[in-house]
Design an enzyme around this catalytic site. Structure first.
Site, mmCIF file in Angstrom:
data_model
loop_
_atom_site.group_PDB
_atom_site.id
_atom_site.type_symbol
_atom_site.label_atom_id
_atom_site.label_comp_id
_atom_site.label_asym_id
_atom_site.label_seq_id
_atom_site.Cartn_x
_atom_site.Cartn_y
_atom_site.Cartn_z
ATOM 1 C CG ASP A 272 -2.250 0.725 0.981
ATOM 2 O OD1 ASP A 272 -3.287 0.059 0.925
ATOM 3 O OD2 ASP A 272 -2.239 1.974 0.820
ATOM 4 C CG ASP B 105 2.173 4.738 -6.529
ATOM 5 O OD1 ASP B 105 1.199 4.240 -7.139
ATOM 6 O OD2 ASP B 105 2.470 5.946 -6.601
ATOM 7 C CB VAL B 106 -0.786 -0.214 -7.960
ATOM 8 C CG1 VAL B 106 -0.939 -1.104 -6.757
ATOM 9 C CG2 VAL B 106 -1.881 0.863 -8.008
ATOM 10 C CG ASN C 158 -8.149 -4.469 -2.896
ATOM 11 O OD1 ASN C 158 -9.361 -4.636 -2.974
ATOM 12 N ND2 ASN C 158 -7.620 -3.578 -2.050
ATOM 13 C CE1 TYR D 78 -13.989 2.393 -8.590
ATOM 14 C CE2 TYR D 78 -16.211 1.715 -9.189
ATOM 15 C CZ TYR D 78 -15.063 1.534 -8.436
ATOM 16 O OH TYR D 78 -14.995 0.499 -7.527
ATOM 17 C CB ILE E 254 -17.994 -3.672 -0.119
ATOM 18 C CG1 ILE E 254 -18.274 -4.644 -1.280
ATOM 19 C CG2 ILE E 254 -17.393 -4.395 1.093
ATOM 20 C CD1 ILE E 254 -19.278 -5.739 -1.000
ATOM 21 C CB THR F 8 -14.678 -0.024 2.349
ATOM 22 O OG1 THR F 8 -15.073 0.715 1.186
ATOM 23 C CG2 THR F 8 -14.791 -1.510 2.085
HETATM 24 P P1 NAD Z 1 -10.570 1.858 0.175
HETATM 25 O O1 NAD Z 1 -10.556 3.277 -0.319
HETATM 26 O O2 NAD Z 1 -11.173 1.572 1.501
HETATM 27 O O3 NAD Z 1 -9.095 1.241 0.139
HETATM 28 C C1 NAD Z 1 -8.277 1.386 -1.000
HETATM 29 C C2 NAD Z 1 -6.838 1.123 -0.606
HETATM 30 O O4 NAD Z 1 -6.034 1.296 -1.778
HETATM 31 C C3 NAD Z 1 -6.302 2.087 0.462
HETATM 32 O O5 NAD Z 1 -5.599 1.375 1.452
HETATM 33 C C4 NAD Z 1 -5.374 3.001 -0.328
HETATM 34 O O6 NAD Z 1 -4.297 3.509 0.441
HETATM 35 C C5 NAD Z 1 -4.901 2.058 -1.413
HETATM 36 N N1 NAD Z 1 -4.374 2.748 -2.599
HETATM 37 C C6 NAD Z 1 -4.898 3.826 -3.237
HETATM 38 N N2 NAD Z 1 -4.094 4.186 -4.250
HETATM 39 C C7 NAD Z 1 -3.043 3.323 -4.249
HETATM 40 C C8 NAD Z 1 -1.869 3.193 -5.050
HETATM 41 N N3 NAD Z 1 -1.596 4.043 -6.054
HETATM 42 N N4 NAD Z 1 -1.032 2.161 -4.786
HETATM 43 C C9 NAD Z 1 -1.286 1.305 -3.759
HETATM 44 N N5 NAD Z 1 -2.353 1.396 -2.962
HETATM 45 C C10 NAD Z 1 -3.230 2.402 -3.204
HETATM 46 O O7 NAD Z 1 -11.291 1.029 -0.988
HETATM 47 P P2 NAD Z 1 -12.183 -0.299 -0.914
HETATM 48 O O8 NAD Z 1 -13.594 0.123 -0.829
HETATM 49 O O9 NAD Z 1 -11.622 -1.240 0.062
HETATM 50 O O10 NAD Z 1 -11.952 -0.846 -2.404
HETATM 51 C C11 NAD Z 1 -10.986 -1.831 -2.709
HETATM 52 C C12 NAD Z 1 -11.202 -2.263 -4.157
HETATM 53 O O11 NAD Z 1 -12.544 -2.758 -4.313
HETATM 54 C C13 NAD Z 1 -11.071 -1.114 -5.163
HETATM 55 O O12 NAD Z 1 -10.471 -1.584 -6.345
HETATM 56 C C14 NAD Z 1 -12.503 -0.709 -5.409
HETATM 57 O O13 NAD Z 1 -12.674 -0.081 -6.652
HETATM 58 C C15 NAD Z 1 -13.195 -2.059 -5.346
HETATM 59 N N6 NAD Z 1 -14.626 -2.000 -5.064
HETATM 60 C C16 NAD Z 1 -15.080 -1.406 -3.913
HETATM 61 C C17 NAD Z 1 -16.456 -1.378 -3.676
HETATM 62 C C18 NAD Z 1 -17.038 -0.756 -2.432
HETATM 63 O O14 NAD Z 1 -18.265 -0.581 -2.363
HETATM 64 N N7 NAD Z 1 -16.254 -0.441 -1.423
HETATM 65 C C19 NAD Z 1 -17.334 -1.936 -4.597
HETATM 66 C C20 NAD Z 1 -16.826 -2.528 -5.754
HETATM 67 C C21 NAD Z 1 -15.462 -2.552 -5.969
#
Ligand code: NAD
Length: 259
Positions: free
Chosen positions: A38, A64-65, A91, A156, A191, A193
């Site tokens: 992360d 950093d991805v 993720n 998105y 979800i 979060t």
């Molecule tokens: P979140 O915002 O809670 O967590 C995202 C994490 O990614 C954080 O820890 C952040 O620091 C990290 N991050 C951001 N940019 C980064 C980078 N450049 N390099 C490395 N890490 C980085 O998000 P979430 O809700 O847990 O979502 C996780 C995944 O699930 C995402 O791909 C999101 O699009 C997908 N998703 C989420 C939902 C939802 O409702 N929460 C629904 C469908 C899909």
């Protein structure tokens, strides 16, 4: 019961919070050594400590991805220190909310950089390592918004749709080359979060419980999902239980896209 991914080494991007945190914890609980990648070091370190406190095996890497060099270094480190890479969960993801006419090109590119370039770079760098390991499982976290559209989320949706078909194309390459690498996508509904709490704050005047209830109603099951419900799908796709599954899209959405 035997652990489902014991002696496997996993790398999870964006694992400091939310769905990624839950995935890391669940993979560790099922016996995998987990590398928590992360950009948020302090939160990621807490995730690592929590896993190790419970008897799991985890360590942090700054990742950093969007940075190809960093991916190469991280995967080289995983191979050197842990022997091999078996499971990659792409993720990390971000979202920017704006109508298309007001969206800045820089915002569009920021979303694409993390959500699409990040998945591409992780996959590109993991495939050679997994070939050296004799196989592996790559799991890309897309979204229901990679299957269906939503206003103000064009960047998105475009990014998550790209992840869906990128996954299938790479699954074909890896299926036909005999590498034993499987590649699948997961499509979560809403979800609970931090990402979703931000949505609730924005759209429901800061009233998170109200936002959760309203967003829950979009799902035929009447609620939003929990991060561990996505982690359960990841463990399935990471484990040998899914050994004939590649190029598939696992939808975990309480029926959102069944309507
Ligand atoms: P979140 O915002 O809670 O967590 C995202 C994490 O990614 C954080 O820890 C952040 O620091 C990290 N991050 C951001 N940019 C980064 C980078 N450049 N390099 C490395 N890490 C980085 O998000 P979430 O809700 O847990 O979502 C996780 C995944 O699930 C995402 O791909 C999101 O699009 C997908 N998703 C989420 C939902 C939802 O409702 N929460 C629904 C469908 C899909």
């Amino acid at each position: 019961m035997t652990a489902r991914v014991s002696s496997k080494v996993s790398l999870v991007s964006g694992a400091a919070t939310g769905i990624g945190q839950s995935i890391a914890a669940r993979l560790a609980k099922e016996g995998s050594s987990v590398v928590v990648g992360d950009i948020d070091e302090s939160k990621a370190q807490e995730v690592v400590e929590e896993i190790n406190k419970k008897g799991g095996k985890a360590r942090f890497v700054h990742l950093d991805v969007t940075n190809e060099d960093m991916w190469r270094e991280v995967i080289a480190l995983v191979e050197t220190d842990l022997g091999q890479l078996d499971i990659l969960v792409n993720n990390a993801g971000i979202t920017i909310v704006e109508t298309v006419d007001k969206m800045l090109l820089s915002d569009w590119r920021a979303v694409m950089a993390v959500n699409v370039d990040g998945v591409f770079l992780g996959t590109k760098c993991a495939v050679p390592a997994m070939k050296r390991a004799g196989g592996g499982s790559i799991i890309n976290i897309s979204s229901i918004l990679g299957l269906t559209g939503l206003e103000k989320l064009s960047a998105y949706c475009a990014s998550k749709g790209a992840v869906r078909l990128f996954t299938k194309a790479v699954a074909l390459e890896c299926g036909r080359d005999g590498s034993g690498i499987r590649v699948n996508s997961i499509h979560p509904g809403y979800i609970h979060t931090a990402m979703m709490e931000d949505t609730c704050k924005r759209d429901y005047d800061g009233d998170i419980p109200k936002g959760l209830a309203e967003l829950g109603k979009l799902h035929p099951m009447g609620r939003v999902g929990q991060p561990d419900e996505i982690a359960a799908g990841v463990v399935y796709l990471a484990s040998e239980e899914s050994k004939f599954v590649t190029g598939s899209e696992l939808v975990i959405d309480g029926g959102y896209t069944a309507v």
